[in-house]
Motif scaffolding. Structure first.
Motif: not given
Length: 204
Positions: A154-156, A161-162, A177-179
């Motif tokens: 999901r990070l990719g 967008a980030v 959070e995922l990072w």
């Protein structure tokens, strides 16, 4: 100041810095360092900072065993040049723990406690970082292998967008959070994994 909860579960390391003792900065020269100190130095927490911390800590423990490592008594070399990728970030964490510095480092007092010239880049012959005790010449090479701990897919998906500023507050929060979850898995779940940080004693 609130860091992620798992920071408090990452083992700290205590070093003895004779210069700090001499100048009255720390009783007995003993200084405790935590991963949060590395994050403060780098300004962020990421797999690179985590890997540099873990590699440095494990290398120091390999060099000193049950002894307290001596800050200022370790030379550090990196295979990468100073302007390559994240070499500078990695080196800054190593400097925090070892005291080893490049051309801008401390010149010493009367020829003692010299930190300048103990950090070198672009040194061929090994992968990752190499740590050498100045008193015994014992040397260990540490190679961090982050690819063994994959990022959440999901990070990719969230990254475009980030980066472009179109992510919602919820998406940005999830991204962070995922990072940090990957950082946690590196330091907590794989902190002693010999495959994630490969250590090789070269001398000593």
């Amino acid at each position: 100041m609130a860091f992620p909860e798992f920071f408090s579960r990452i083992p700290t390391i205590t070093l003895r810095d004779p210069l700090a003792e001499l100048l009255g900065a720390a009783e007995g020269g003993l200084i405790e360092y935590s991963f949060a100190d590395g994050v403060k130095l780098a300004g962020h927490s990421c797999p690179t900072v985590a890997g540099a911390w873990l590699t440095s800590v494990r290398a120091l423990r390999a060099l000193y065993g049950d002894e307290i490592p001596v800050r200022g008594n370790i030379a550090v070399s990196l295979q990468e040049s100073v302007d390559t990728g994240v070499a500078g970030v990695i080196a800054s964490v190593a400097t925090l723990l070892t005291g080893a510095a490049g051309d801008g480092g401390f010149k010493g007092l009367g020829g003692l406690h010299v930190r300048r010239g103990l950090l070198k880049f672009g040194v061929a012959g090994s992968v990752g970082m190499t740590f050498t005790r100045l008193d015994t010449n014992a040397t260990v090479n540490g190679n961090f292998r982050p690819n063994l701990i994959s990022a959440d897919p999901r990070l990719g998906e969230l990254l475009p967008a980030v980066v472009h500023g179109s992510a919602t507050p919820a998406e940005k929060r999830l991204f962070g959070e995922l990072w940090q979850d990957r950082v946690k898995r590196i330091l907590i779940d794989h902190g002693d994994d010999p495959a994630v940080v490969e250590l090789h004693m070269l001398q000593g």
